[in-house]
Design a protein around this motif. Sequence first.
Motif, PDB file in Angstrom:
ATOM      1  N   ASP A   1      14.176  22.717  10.359  1.00 46.45           N
ATOM      2  CA  ASP A   1      14.508  24.136  10.478  1.00 46.45           C
ATOM      3  C   ASP A   1      14.007  24.765   9.175  1.00 46.45           C
ATOM      4  O   ASP A   1      14.722  24.790   8.180  1.00 46.45           O
ATOM      5  CB  ASP A   1      16.020  24.315  10.650  1.00 46.45           C
ATOM      6  CG  ASP A   1      16.412  25.748  10.960  1.00 46.45           C
ATOM      7  OD1 ASP A   1      15.512  26.573  11.224  1.00 46.45           O
ATOM      8  OD2 ASP A   1      17.627  26.046  10.932  1.00 46.45           O
ATOM      9  N   ASN A   2      12.730  25.174   9.178  1.00 49.00           N
ATOM     10  CA  ASN A   2      12.071  25.573   7.928  1.00 49.00           C
ATOM     11  C   ASN A   2      12.160  24.431   6.916  1.00 49.00           C
ATOM     12  O   ASN A   2      12.655  24.590   5.810  1.00 49.00           O
ATOM     13  CB  ASN A   2      12.677  26.858   7.359  1.00 49.00           C
ATOM     14  CG  ASN A   2      12.374  28.056   8.230  1.00 49.00           C
ATOM     15  OD1 ASN A   2      11.254  28.196   8.709  1.00 49.00           O
ATOM     16  ND2 ASN A   2      13.360  28.901   8.445  1.00 49.00           N
ATOM     17  N   GLY A   3      11.709  23.256   7.331  1.00 48.07           N
ATOM     18  CA  GLY A   3      11.753  22.044   6.513  1.00 48.07           C
ATOM     19  C   GLY A   3      12.750  21.065   7.097  1.00 48.07           C
ATOM     20  O   GLY A   3      13.591  21.411   7.930  1.00 48.07           O
ATOM     21  N   VAL A   4      12.653  19.804   6.668  1.00 48.02           N
ATOM     22  CA  VAL A   4      13.535  18.753   7.165  1.00 48.02           C
ATOM     23  C   VAL A   4      14.939  18.961   6.601  1.00 48.02           C
ATOM     24  O   VAL A   4      15.118  19.065   5.387  1.00 48.02           O
ATOM     25  CB  VAL A   4      12.995  17.354   6.791  1.00 48.02           C
ATOM     26  CG1 VAL A   4      13.987  16.264   7.160  1.00 48.02           C
ATOM     27  CG2 VAL A   4      11.659  17.099   7.475  1.00 48.02           C
ATOM     28  N   LYS A   5      15.899  19.014   7.486  1.00 47.67           N
ATOM     29  CA  LYS A   5      17.304  19.215   7.093  1.00 47.67           C
ATOM     30  C   LYS A   5      18.140  17.960   7.289  1.00 47.67           C
ATOM     31  O   LYS A   5      19.136  17.770   6.604  1.00 47.67           O
ATOM     32  CB  LYS A   5      17.937  20.346   7.904  1.00 47.67           C
ATOM     33  CG  LYS A   5      17.200  21.663   7.852  1.00 47.67           C
ATOM     34  CD  LYS A   5      17.222  22.283   6.490  1.00 47.67           C
ATOM     35  CE  LYS A   5      16.700  23.708   6.536  1.00 47.67           C
ATOM     36  NZ  LYS A   5      15.960  24.121   5.396  1.00 47.67           N
ATOM     37  N   ALA A   6      17.755  17.104   8.289  1.00 46.70           N
ATOM     38  CA  ALA A   6      18.571  15.940   8.618  1.00 46.70           C
ATOM     39  C   ALA A   6      17.715  14.865   9.261  1.00 46.70           C
ATOM     40  O   ALA A   6      16.622  15.143   9.757  1.00 46.70           O
ATOM     41  CB  ALA A   6      19.695  16.347   9.567  1.00 46.70           C
ATOM     42  N   GLU A   7      18.258  13.628   9.247  1.00 46.14           N
ATOM     43  CA  GLU A   7      17.591  12.509   9.904  1.00 46.14           C
ATOM     44  C   GLU A   7      18.634  11.640  10.564  1.00 46.14           C
ATOM     45  O   GLU A   7      19.810  11.677  10.203  1.00 46.14           O
ATOM     46  CB  GLU A   7      16.759  11.690   8.910  1.00 46.14           C
ATOM     47  CG  GLU A   7      17.533  10.998   7.811  1.00 46.14           C
ATOM     48  CD  GLU A   7      18.332   9.782   8.203  1.00 46.14           C
ATOM     49  OE1 GLU A   7      17.997   9.104   9.198  1.00 46.14           O
ATOM     50  OE2 GLU A   7      19.329   9.508   7.531  1.00 46.14           O
ATOM     51  N   CYS A   8      18.183  10.843  11.544  1.00 47.64           N
ATOM     52  CA  CYS A   8      19.048   9.901  12.226  1.00 47.64           C
ATOM     53  C   CYS A   8      18.210   8.718  12.692  1.00 47.64           C
ATOM     54  O   CYS A   8      17.089   8.897  13.161  1.00 47.64           O
ATOM     55  CB  CYS A   8      19.717  10.575  13.427  1.00 47.64           C
ATOM     56  SG  CYS A   8      20.900   9.527  14.286  1.00 47.64           S
ATOM     57  N   VAL A   9      18.774   7.514  12.541  1.00 46.00           N
ATOM     58  CA  VAL A   9      18.126   6.294  13.032  1.00 46.00           C
ATOM     59  C   VAL A   9      19.082   5.624  14.007  1.00 46.00           C
ATOM     60  O   VAL A   9      20.263   5.417  13.691  1.00 46.00           O
ATOM     61  CB  VAL A   9      17.792   5.319  11.880  1.00 46.00           C
ATOM     62  CG1 VAL A   9      17.169   4.037  12.421  1.00 46.00           C
ATOM     63  CG2 VAL A   9      16.873   5.976  10.860  1.00 46.00           C
TER      64      VAL A   9
END
Length: 149
Positions: free
Chosen positions: A41-49
């Motif tokens: 959202d206008n750049g990486v805000k979160a990640e999940c594996v």
Amino acid sequence: MKIREIIENKKQFLSLLLLADEQEDMIDKYLSAGTMYVLEDNGVKAECVVIDAGNKILEIKNIAVRPDCQRKGYGKALIDCIAAKYKGTYSVLQVGTGDSPLTVPFYEKCGFVRSHIIKNFFVDNYHRPIYENGIQLADMIYLRRNLSP
């Protein structure tokens, strides 16, 4: 807001991964076999594996939101997207976390319920003590969310 799968160079997100799992060799155990998603959202805000844990169980091994972006719905949006994507393929989405007043309520708000505990998981598997909100984590708390249609 866009959520996309990361196929290659997952370690480019190591700084985010380390927010949720402080020991890199533990991340290495699931990162290559896991499926990684990032929320932008206008750049990486979160990640999940996530990984296939067998018996139609999909397990979240790592989920993290940038500290300056927390409490804005990004983590819940990522979980809801994954739950929708895998509904019907898996019957359960599960996550293991420390018994912390910061994380357990988040998962409960996302529809998870407590399942079981692995005693002393963090003490037995990590080189150094892990503290969250000033409390040393010892046991792994597993929570589950039903994905059945």
